[in-house]
Design a protein around this motif. Structure first.
Motif, PDB file in Angstrom:
ATOM      1  N   ILE A  32      -6.389  25.918  28.458  1.00 26.44           N
ATOM      2  CA  ILE A  32      -5.480  26.513  29.425  1.00 26.44           C
ATOM      3  C   ILE A  32      -4.422  27.310  28.666  1.00 26.44           C
ATOM      4  N   PRO A  33      -4.249  28.605  28.985  1.00 26.24           N
ATOM      5  CA  PRO A  33      -3.301  29.410  28.219  1.00 26.24           C
ATOM      6  C   PRO A  33      -1.860  29.010  28.483  1.00 26.24           C
ATOM      7  N   TYR A  34      -0.996  29.307  27.526  1.00 22.01           N
ATOM      8  CA  TYR A  34       0.414  29.041  27.704  1.00 22.01           C
ATOM      9  C   TYR A  34       0.985  29.994  28.757  1.00 22.01           C
ATOM     10  N   SER A  35       1.964  29.526  29.501  1.00 17.08           N
ATOM     11  CA  SER A  35       2.645  30.383  30.466  1.00 17.08           C
ATOM     12  C   SER A  35       3.504  31.391  29.702  1.00 17.08           C
ATOM     13  N   GLU A  36       3.806  32.506  30.369  1.00 18.94           N
ATOM     14  CA  GLU A  36       4.647  33.522  29.735  1.00 18.94           C
ATOM     15  C   GLU A  36       6.014  32.948  29.393  1.00 18.94           C
ATOM     16  N   GLU A  37       6.519  32.059  30.248  1.00 11.65           N
ATOM     17  CA  GLU A  37       7.821  31.433  29.995  1.00 11.65           C
ATOM     18  C   GLU A  37       7.788  30.621  28.713  1.00 11.65           C
ATOM     19  N   LYS A  38       6.695  29.888  28.498  1.00 10.67           N
ATOM     20  CA  LYS A  38       6.565  29.077  27.298  1.00 10.67           C
ATOM     21  C   LYS A  38       6.469  29.960  26.056  1.00 10.67           C
ATOM     22  N   LYS A  39       5.695  31.048  26.150  1.00 10.02           N
ATOM     23  CA  LYS A  39       5.558  31.960  25.017  1.00 10.02           C
ATOM     24  C   LYS A  39       6.900  32.586  24.654  1.00 10.02           C
ATOM     25  N   LEU A  40       7.674  32.998  25.677  1.00  4.50           N
ATOM     26  CA  LEU A  40       8.971  33.611  25.418  1.00  4.50           C
ATOM     27  C   LEU A  40       9.938  32.622  24.780  1.00  4.50           C
ATOM     28  N   ALA A  41       9.877  31.359  25.225  1.00  5.09           N
ATOM     29  CA  ALA A  41      10.759  30.336  24.669  1.00  5.09           C
ATOM     30  C   ALA A  41      10.456  30.098  23.191  1.00  5.09           C
ATOM     31  N   ILE A  42       9.158  30.041  22.857  1.00  5.75           N
ATOM     32  CA  ILE A  42       8.766  29.824  21.464  1.00  5.75           C
ATOM     33  C   ILE A  42       9.141  31.026  20.602  1.00  5.75           C
ATOM     34  N   GLU A  43       8.928  32.229  21.154  1.00  7.43           N
ATOM     35  CA  GLU A  43       9.252  33.442  20.411  1.00  7.43           C
ATOM     36  C   GLU A  43      10.761  33.543  20.182  1.00  7.43           C
ATOM     37  N   LYS A  44      11.540  33.151  21.195  1.00 12.30           N
ATOM     38  CA  LYS A  44      12.993  33.168  21.060  1.00 12.30           C
ATOM     39  C   LYS A  44      13.450  32.203  19.966  1.00 12.30           C
ATOM     40  N   LYS A  45      12.827  31.027  19.936  1.00 15.43           N
ATOM     41  CA  LYS A  45      13.177  30.026  18.938  1.00 15.43           C
ATOM     42  C   LYS A  45      12.883  30.531  17.533  1.00 15.43           C
ATOM     43  N   ARG A  46      11.751  31.235  17.384  1.00 22.66           N
ATOM     44  CA  ARG A  46      11.390  31.764  16.069  1.00 22.66           C
ATOM     45  C   ARG A  46      12.345  32.876  15.636  1.00 22.66           C
ATOM     46  N   LYS A  47      12.744  33.726  16.608  1.00 23.55           N
ATOM     47  CA  LYS A  47      13.666  34.811  16.280  1.00 23.55           C
ATOM     48  C   LYS A  47      15.039  34.272  15.904  1.00 23.55           C
ATOM     49  N   GLU A  48      15.477  33.203  16.580  1.00 20.23           N
ATOM     50  CA  GLU A  48      16.770  32.598  16.248  1.00 20.23           C
ATOM     51  C   GLU A  48      16.763  32.046  14.830  1.00 20.23           C
ATOM     52  N   GLY A  49      15.629  31.445  14.440  1.00 20.52           N
ATOM     53  CA  GLY A  49      15.522  30.933  13.081  1.00 20.52           C
ATOM     54  C   GLY A  49      15.578  32.038  12.048  1.00 20.52           C
ATOM     55  N   TYR A  50      14.901  33.167  12.360  1.00 15.83           N
ATOM     56  CA  TYR A  50      14.919  34.301  11.435  1.00 15.83           C
ATOM     57  C   TYR A  50      16.322  34.900  11.330  1.00 15.83           C
ATOM     58  N   GLN A  51      17.035  34.982  12.485  1.00 14.45           N
ATOM     59  CA  GLN A  51      18.382  35.539  12.477  1.00 14.45           C
ATOM     60  C   GLN A  51      19.326  34.678  11.652  1.00 14.45           C
ATOM     61  N   LYS A  52      19.154  33.365  11.729  1.00 13.13           N
ATOM     62  CA  LYS A  52      19.978  32.449  10.948  1.00 13.13           C
ATOM     63  C   LYS A  52      19.734  32.666   9.459  1.00 13.13           C
ATOM     64  N   TRP A  53      18.473  32.826   9.097  1.00 10.91           N
ATOM     65  CA  TRP A  53      18.131  33.089   7.687  1.00 10.91           C
ATOM     66  C   TRP A  53      18.725  34.414   7.228  1.00 10.91           C
ATOM     67  N   LEU A  54      18.671  35.432   8.115  1.00  9.29           N
ATOM     68  CA  LEU A  54      19.206  36.751   7.767  1.00  9.29           C
ATOM     69  C   LEU A  54      20.713  36.706   7.578  1.00  9.29           C
ATOM     70  N   ASN A  55      21.416  35.965   8.433  1.00  6.82           N
ATOM     71  CA  ASN A  55      22.875  35.839   8.314  1.00  6.82           C
ATOM     72  C   ASN A  55      23.270  35.152   7.008  1.00  6.82           C
ATOM     73  N   ASN A  56      22.516  34.117   6.636  1.00  2.84           N
ATOM     74  CA  ASN A  56      22.797  33.431   5.377  1.00  2.84           C
ATOM     75  C   ASN A  56      22.571  34.345   4.179  1.00  2.84           C
ATOM     76  N   LYS A  57      21.564  35.198   4.319  1.00  2.00           N
ATOM     77  CA  LYS A  57      21.268  36.137   3.228  1.00  2.00           C
ATOM     78  C   LYS A  57      22.406  37.138   3.054  1.00  2.00           C
ATOM     79  N   LYS A  58      22.964  37.627   4.192  1.00  2.00           N
ATOM     80  CA  LYS A  58      24.073  38.578   4.129  1.00  2.00           C
ATOM     81  C   LYS A  58      25.322  37.942   3.530  1.00  2.00           C
ATOM     82  N   LYS A  59      25.502  36.647   3.740  1.00  2.39           N
ATOM     83  CA  LYS A  59      26.661  35.935   3.207  1.00  2.39           C
ATOM     84  C   LYS A  59      26.523  35.635   1.716  1.00  2.39           C
ATOM     85  N   GLY A  60      25.357  35.948   1.170  1.00  2.00           N
ATOM     86  CA  GLY A  60      25.157  35.720  -0.252  1.00  2.00           C
ATOM     87  C   GLY A  60      24.499  34.403  -0.580  1.00  2.00           C
ATOM     88  N   VAL A  61      24.086  33.663   0.460  1.00  2.00           N
ATOM     89  CA  VAL A  61      23.397  32.401   0.208  1.00  2.00           C
ATOM     90  C   VAL A  61      21.976  32.717  -0.233  1.00  2.00           C
TER      91      VAL A  61
END
Length: 242
Positions: free
Chosen positions: A74-103
């Motif tokens: 049974i395929p994932y609902s669009e809502e579920k896919k968007l939630a997972i994609e949002k979670k992955r993007k938030e993780g990437y943004q956190k990594w990017l912010n740490n990189k800009k801070k020199g971490v």
């Protein structure tokens, strides 16, 4: 407008040729009635109806046969896919912010998601990761949906749990929402059916290692082994989805 003029002119042309007698006038009245007051006639003189006809032809010409899905796929609902994609993007943004801070951080590899793979590809990937972790070839026996009784086990999402027992049997379960309760239950059932000389009441005595993925992830990791002094159920409780 052009269509309206043509339709209006047709009856007068017929009358001019056939004559303005009673029979022909009745024919013209029937013609106008059908054209303006019936559903069939409205298909030809309303803009909305013409759009419906055009769109239906376009959809029909480009339509394809629906894909028959198995119950376990049974395929994932669009809502579920968007939630997972949002979670992955938030993780990437956190990594990017740490990189800009020199971490100084290591580049984080992109994580595969379960719904992007077929069932065979997913099982092959998890088996490959397990063999890389253990350094040996271990065959995972996947437990299909027909052997699952809880309705949560049939819904998409959740962790994938791999349990390696002391007799070298390795069982795999996907779509697990509460790994602590589920792993305890399946371990108890397996031990009672396959360990005829069971002498201990502690399930941990019959389990070597427990592996787990993130929610809908394909990132297997070892979360418990028999040399740890912590209960596996306490550790697995932290990975609950529901």
């Amino acid at each position: 407008m052009k269509t309206f003029v043509v339709v209006l002119a047709i009856p007068f042309v017929i009358l001019a040729i056939a004559g303005f007698d009673l029979e022909n006038l009745v024919f013209v009245l029937i013609y106008y009635y059908i054209y303006y007051f019936t559903e069939f006639g409205k298909l030809f003189h309303t803009k909305k109806s013409r759009e419906i006809i055009y769109n239906s032809k376009e959809v029909t010409s480009n339509s394809v046969e629906p894909i028959a899905l198995k119950k376990e796929n049974i395929p994932y609902s669009e809502e579920k896919k968007l939630a997972i994609e949002k979670k992955r993007k938030e993780g990437y943004q956190k990594w990017l912010n740490n990189k800009k801070k020199g971490v100084r951080l290591k580049a984080k590899p992109s994580v595969k998601l379960k719904f992007t793979l077929s069932e065979a590809e997913f099982e092959k990937e998890i088996s490959s990761q397990l063999n890389n972790i253990t350094g040996s070839i271990t065959r995972i026996l996947w437990v299909g949906d027909k052997h699952r009784t809880h309705p949560w086990s049939l819904k998409p999402g959740g962790c994938t749990v791999v349990v390696l027992f002391t007799n070298k049997t390795c069982l795999g379960y996907d779509k697990v929402k509460r790994p602590d309760r589920y792993t305890r239950k399946i371990s108890r059932d397996y031990i009672s059916n396959h360990y005829s000389n069971a002498h201990s009441t502690n399930l941990e005595d019959y389990i070597n290692e427990i592996y787990l993925t993130s929610d809908s992830g394909v990132d297997l990791k070892r979360v418990w082994h028999s040399n740890m002094r912590t209960s596996p159920w306490d550790i697995l409780e932290k990975y609950r989805i529901m």
